[in-house]
Design an enzyme around this catalytic site. Sequence first.
Site, PDB file in Angstrom:
ATOM      1  N   ARG A 163       0.857  -1.186   0.000  1.00 41.75           N
ATOM      2  CA  ARG A 163       0.000   0.000   0.000  1.00 41.75           C
ATOM      3  C   ARG A 163       0.893   1.236   0.000  1.00 41.75           C
ATOM      4  O   ARG A 163       1.922   1.260   0.687  1.00 41.75           O
ATOM      5  CB  ARG A 163      -0.861   0.064   1.281  1.00 41.75           C
ATOM      6  CG  ARG A 163      -1.834  -1.065   1.434  1.00 41.75           C
ATOM      7  CD  ARG A 163      -2.942  -1.057   0.423  1.00 41.75           C
ATOM      8  NE  ARG A 163      -3.746   0.166   0.452  1.00 41.75           N
ATOM      9  CZ  ARG A 163      -4.670   0.462  -0.456  1.00 41.75           C
ATOM     10  NH1 ARG A 163      -4.903  -0.349  -1.448  1.00 41.75           N
ATOM     11  NH2 ARG A 163      -5.367   1.587  -0.356  1.00 41.75           N
ATOM     12  N   ILE A 164       0.476   2.239  -0.751  1.00 41.76           N
ATOM     13  CA  ILE A 164       1.183   3.521  -0.682  1.00 41.76           C
ATOM     14  C   ILE A 164       0.624   4.265   0.520  1.00 41.76           C
ATOM     15  O   ILE A 164      -0.598   4.397   0.670  1.00 41.76           O
ATOM     16  CB  ILE A 164       0.987   4.317  -1.993  1.00 41.76           C
ATOM     17  CG1 ILE A 164       1.712   3.586  -3.119  1.00 41.76           C
ATOM     18  CG2 ILE A 164       1.498   5.738  -1.832  1.00 41.76           C
ATOM     19  CD1 ILE A 164       1.502   4.179  -4.488  1.00 41.76           C
ATOM     20  N   ASN A 224      11.488  -0.119   5.695  1.00 44.73           N
ATOM     21  CA  ASN A 224      10.927  -0.870   4.570  1.00 44.73           C
ATOM     22  C   ASN A 224      12.037  -1.675   3.913  1.00 44.73           C
ATOM     23  O   ASN A 224      13.204  -1.292   3.986  1.00 44.73           O
ATOM     24  CB  ASN A 224      10.337   0.100   3.542  1.00 44.73           C
ATOM     25  CG  ASN A 224       9.683  -0.628   2.366  1.00 44.73           C
ATOM     26  OD1 ASN A 224       8.970  -1.614   2.561  1.00 44.73           O
ATOM     27  ND2 ASN A 224       9.933  -0.150   1.158  1.00 44.73           N
ATOM     28  N   LEU A 277       8.144   7.771  -2.307  1.00 45.92           N
ATOM     29  CA  LEU A 277       8.036   6.312  -2.449  1.00 45.92           C
ATOM     30  C   LEU A 277       9.400   5.678  -2.708  1.00 45.92           C
ATOM     31  O   LEU A 277      10.120   6.071  -3.627  1.00 45.92           O
ATOM     32  CB  LEU A 277       7.086   5.984  -3.608  1.00 45.92           C
ATOM     33  CG  LEU A 277       6.854   4.489  -3.878  1.00 45.92           C
ATOM     34  CD1 LEU A 277       6.081   3.854  -2.750  1.00 45.92           C
ATOM     35  CD2 LEU A 277       6.137   4.298  -5.203  1.00 45.92           C
ATOM     36  N   HIS A 320      13.047  -3.050   0.100  1.00 49.83           N
ATOM     37  CA  HIS A 320      12.693  -2.903  -1.319  1.00 49.83           C
ATOM     38  C   HIS A 320      13.601  -3.811  -2.142  1.00 49.83           C
ATOM     39  O   HIS A 320      14.808  -3.825  -1.925  1.00 49.83           O
ATOM     40  CB  HIS A 320      12.844  -1.441  -1.752  1.00 49.83           C
ATOM     41  CG  HIS A 320      12.421  -1.223  -3.167  1.00 49.83           C
ATOM     42  ND1 HIS A 320      11.096  -1.201  -3.544  1.00 49.83           N
ATOM     43  CD2 HIS A 320      13.140  -1.073  -4.304  1.00 49.83           C
ATOM     44  CE1 HIS A 320      11.022  -1.035  -4.855  1.00 49.83           C
ATOM     45  NE2 HIS A 320      12.250  -0.954  -5.333  1.00 49.83           N
TER      46      HIS A 320
HETATM   47  C1  GRF Z   1       9.726  -8.817  -0.979  1.00 47.54           C
HETATM   48  O1  GRF Z   1      10.433  -9.070  -2.158  1.00 47.54           O
HETATM   49  C2  GRF Z   1       9.899  -7.385  -0.573  1.00 47.54           C
HETATM   50  O2  GRF Z   1      11.149  -6.863  -0.883  1.00 47.54           O
HETATM   51  C3  GRF Z   1       8.847  -6.708  -1.410  1.00 47.54           C
HETATM   52  O3  GRF Z   1       7.753  -7.591  -1.406  1.00 47.54           O
HETATM   53  C4  GRF Z   1       8.230  -8.917  -1.189  1.00 47.54           C
HETATM   54  C5  GRF Z   1       7.523  -9.431   0.016  1.00 47.54           C
HETATM   55  O4  GRF Z   1       7.795 -10.775   0.273  1.00 47.54           O
HETATM   56  N1  GRF Z   1       8.560  -5.388  -0.887  1.00 47.54           N
HETATM   57  P1  GRF Z   1       7.349 -11.431   1.653  1.00 47.54           P
HETATM   58  O5  GRF Z   1       5.880 -11.141   1.850  1.00 47.54           O
HETATM   59  O6  GRF Z   1       8.189 -10.839   2.735  1.00 47.54           O
HETATM   60  O7  GRF Z   1       7.602 -12.888   1.462  1.00 47.54           O
END
Ligand code: GRF
Length: 201
Positions: free
Chosen positions: A82-83, A98, A135, A100
């Site tokens: 979600r943003i 977070n 973001l 990424h």
């Molecule tokens: C991961 O690749 C994370 O970097 C991205 O979404 C994916 C989530 O995987 N934001 P999980 O739900 O932690 O298995």
Amino acid sequence: MLVLISGRGSNMQAMVEAGLPVTAVISNRADAAGLAYAAGRGIATAVVAHGGYATREAFDAALAQAIDGFHPDLVALAGFMRILTSGFVQRYEGRLLNIHPSLLPAFTGLDTHARALAAGVKLHGCTVHFVTAALDHGPIVIQAAVPVFAHDDETRLAARVLAQEHRIYPQAARWFLDGKLVIENGVVRIEGDHPQQLYAP
Ligand code: GRF
């Protein structure tokens, strides 16, 4: 610490298995697979379903209320799709992390592995960062790089990156909870002599 998920929850699971004090897991989707794992480990779970709110602001307010009920020292976004509004981000500023799946600032947004392959980069990876209103930006805590091989496909590359996510996110959370992360001029410094990146061939 509290973890926000939307699906599989493998990063949340990695944090639990690393022994981090995850006291609650909240999802915006009732069918998130990670919720069952957390419940099975005796961790409090909650669902704040985004479909039930007319605006992002209303959803974020309900989410904040649910989060604050647990009084977390750290809120970790782990595949939370979600943003978030700037008001929400400001409320948790300095204690909102977070992960990424790219080497930021490259490939913000979605479909990072496919875009990395299309761009022909030879190194790809993942980043844990503090969340700011922009973001997939914000002070970088730790990164891991993996090689991109000539015949990689998205699935193989994603799996290689995910294995590193499971290493760096628990590390970053541990540093945070130990009070080791200092942000100076938008740059994270880790107190002590710790490597801030790893390379996984
Ligand atoms: C991961 O690749 C994370 O970097 C991205 O979404 C994916 C989530 O995987 N934001 P999980 O739900 O932690 O298995």
